[in-house]
Write a protein that holds these residues in place. Sequence first.
Motif, PDB file in Angstrom:
ATOM      1  N   ARG A  29     -12.248 -92.078  58.522  1.00  0.00           N
ATOM      2  CA  ARG A  29     -10.938 -92.378  59.103  1.00  0.00           C
ATOM      3  C   ARG A  29     -10.012 -92.886  58.001  1.00  0.00           C
ATOM      4  NH1 ARG A  29     -10.640 -92.788  64.647  1.00  0.00           N
ATOM      5  NH2 ARG A  29     -12.623 -92.747  65.798  1.00  0.00           N
ATOM      6  N   GLY A  30      -8.722 -92.809  58.263  1.00  0.00           N
ATOM      7  CA  GLY A  30      -7.761 -93.340  57.319  1.00  0.00           C
ATOM      8  C   GLY A  30      -7.635 -92.523  56.045  1.00  0.00           C
ATOM      9  N   VAL A  31      -7.908 -91.237  56.134  1.00  0.00           N
ATOM     10  CA  VAL A  31      -7.773 -90.368  54.969  1.00  0.00           C
ATOM     11  C   VAL A  31      -6.291 -90.207  54.636  1.00  0.00           C
ATOM     12  CG1 VAL A  31      -8.275 -88.082  54.017  1.00  0.00           C
ATOM     13  CG2 VAL A  31      -9.889 -89.156  55.614  1.00  0.00           C
ATOM     14  N   ASN A  32      -5.951 -90.223  53.351  1.00  0.00           N
ATOM     15  CA  ASN A  32      -4.549 -90.117  52.960  1.00  0.00           C
ATOM     16  C   ASN A  32      -3.943 -88.795  53.421  1.00  0.00           C
ATOM     17  OD1 ASN A  32      -4.486 -88.067  50.545  1.00  0.00           O
ATOM     18  ND2 ASN A  32      -6.242 -89.395  50.145  1.00  0.00           N
ATOM     19  N   SER A  33      -2.640 -88.790  53.573  1.00  0.00           N
ATOM     20  CA  SER A  33      -1.946 -87.633  54.153  1.00  0.00           C
ATOM     21  C   SER A  33      -2.079 -86.374  53.290  1.00  0.00           C
ATOM     22  CB  SER A  33      -0.470 -87.965  54.376  1.00  0.00           C
ATOM     23  OG  SER A  33       0.146 -88.356  53.160  1.00  0.00           O
ATOM     24  N   VAL A  34      -2.093 -86.547  51.965  1.00  0.00           N
ATOM     25  CA  VAL A  34      -2.207 -85.376  51.083  1.00  0.00           C
ATOM     26  C   VAL A  34      -3.536 -84.657  51.314  1.00  0.00           C
ATOM     27  CG1 VAL A  34      -2.360 -84.592  48.683  1.00  0.00           C
ATOM     28  CG2 VAL A  34      -0.676 -86.322  49.326  1.00  0.00           C
ATOM     29  N   SER A  35      -4.612 -85.416  51.386  1.00  0.00           N
ATOM     30  CA  SER A  35      -5.934 -84.817  51.612  1.00  0.00           C
ATOM     31  C   SER A  35      -6.035 -84.221  53.016  1.00  0.00           C
ATOM     32  CB  SER A  35      -7.024 -85.872  51.410  1.00  0.00           C
ATOM     33  OG  SER A  35      -7.042 -86.320  50.077  1.00  0.00           O
ATOM     34  N   PHE A  42      -9.006 -81.154  47.010  1.00  0.00           N
ATOM     35  CA  PHE A  42      -8.120 -82.277  47.318  1.00  0.00           C
ATOM     36  C   PHE A  42      -8.552 -82.973  48.608  1.00  0.00           C
ATOM     37  CE2 PHE A  42      -4.716 -79.975  44.785  1.00  0.00           C
ATOM     38  CZ  PHE A  42      -4.772 -80.863  43.733  1.00  0.00           C
ATOM     39  N   GLY A  43      -8.830 -82.173  49.628  1.00  0.00           N
ATOM     40  CA  GLY A  43      -9.225 -82.748  50.910  1.00  0.00           C
ATOM     41  C   GLY A  43     -10.548 -83.488  50.825  1.00  0.00           C
ATOM     42  N   ARG A  44     -11.528 -82.888  50.161  1.00  0.00           N
ATOM     43  CA  ARG A  44     -12.857 -83.508  50.035  1.00  0.00           C
ATOM     44  C   ARG A  44     -12.772 -84.836  49.286  1.00  0.00           C
ATOM     45  NH1 ARG A  44     -14.808 -80.074  47.015  1.00  0.00           N
ATOM     46  NH2 ARG A  44     -15.427 -78.571  48.609  1.00  0.00           N
ATOM     47  N   ASN A  45     -11.987 -84.862  48.216  1.00  0.00           N
ATOM     48  CA  ASN A  45     -11.855 -86.103  47.449  1.00  0.00           C
ATOM     49  C   ASN A  45     -11.256 -87.221  48.296  1.00  0.00           C
ATOM     50  OD1 ASN A  45     -12.889 -84.824  45.213  1.00  0.00           O
ATOM     51  ND2 ASN A  45     -10.898 -84.420  44.278  1.00  0.00           N
ATOM     52  N   GLY A  77     -15.518 -94.544  51.169  1.00  0.00           N
ATOM     53  CA  GLY A  77     -16.076 -95.473  50.193  1.00  0.00           C
ATOM     54  C   GLY A  77     -16.977 -94.806  49.179  1.00  0.00           C
ATOM     55  N   LEU A  78     -16.828 -93.495  49.008  1.00  0.00           N
ATOM     56  CA  LEU A  78     -17.669 -92.747  48.066  1.00  0.00           C
ATOM     57  C   LEU A  78     -16.832 -92.101  46.963  1.00  0.00           C
ATOM     58  CD1 LEU A  78     -19.927 -90.947  50.714  1.00  0.00           C
ATOM     59  CD2 LEU A  78     -20.563 -92.911  49.296  1.00  0.00           C
ATOM     60  N   SER A  79     -15.773 -92.793  46.565  1.00  0.00           N
ATOM     61  CA  SER A  79     -14.874 -92.217  45.568  1.00  0.00           C
ATOM     62  C   SER A  79     -15.562 -91.997  44.224  1.00  0.00           C
ATOM     63  CB  SER A  79     -13.648 -93.112  45.379  1.00  0.00           C
ATOM     64  OG  SER A  79     -14.047 -94.427  45.008  1.00  0.00           O
ATOM     65  N   GLY A  80     -16.654 -92.724  43.976  1.00  0.00           N
ATOM     66  CA  GLY A  80     -17.365 -92.573  42.713  1.00  0.00           C
ATOM     67  C   GLY A  80     -18.269 -91.366  42.655  1.00  0.00           C
TER      68      GLY A  80
END
Length: 203
Positions: free
Chosen positions: A78-84, A147-150, A157-160
Amino acid sequence: MNEAITRRERADLMAPLIAAVALAVVVVVTTVIRWLETFTPAGLVAGVPFPGVPVDFSPAEGEPVTSVHVTAGDIVARGVNSVSTVSLGLSIVVGALAWLAVIAVFATLAVRFLHGRFFDRGNPRLLDAAAWTMLGGALAVYMLETFGRNGVLAAAGLSGYVPPSWAVAAPFIPIWIAAMALGLISLAFRRGIRMQRDSEGLV
């Protein structure tokens, strides 16, 4: 110049026309299903490849647990940024439009062949259009999905975590190879048209 076709050739050419209609329906249905599976009440879903994560799996109740390696899975966030979010939506739409365009090109070629227009200047152009649509469409989907997956990974919480590049690109490689093959077929069509024109000039 239009050429007469046999009854057998006419029947053979009707098959891809029927297949084109069926494939177009399949593309539309799978696109709707994929959209619903991506934008869910639980959050935005993105498929992510993994380098073989060991998991204990029981095929049925009472059966012994087997250790398996998971190479892909869905991440929900949830809360994924609009670009993604927009990128994932566009990847679905662009992919569907690209496949529908390619299907339409081959259906058009079948119709032209039905009318005996085998060595027509428009045929190589249609093949080029299909090749570039496949090449560009797959590249666009590849970038939009990335872009969406990132964004989904970051929201979860898995940006790394960086998915294996080969696993991300693998589904698109056959499409790019097919696009190159169509480009070569287009070149052969042009050479055939030129040879036919030269031979007609000698008669």
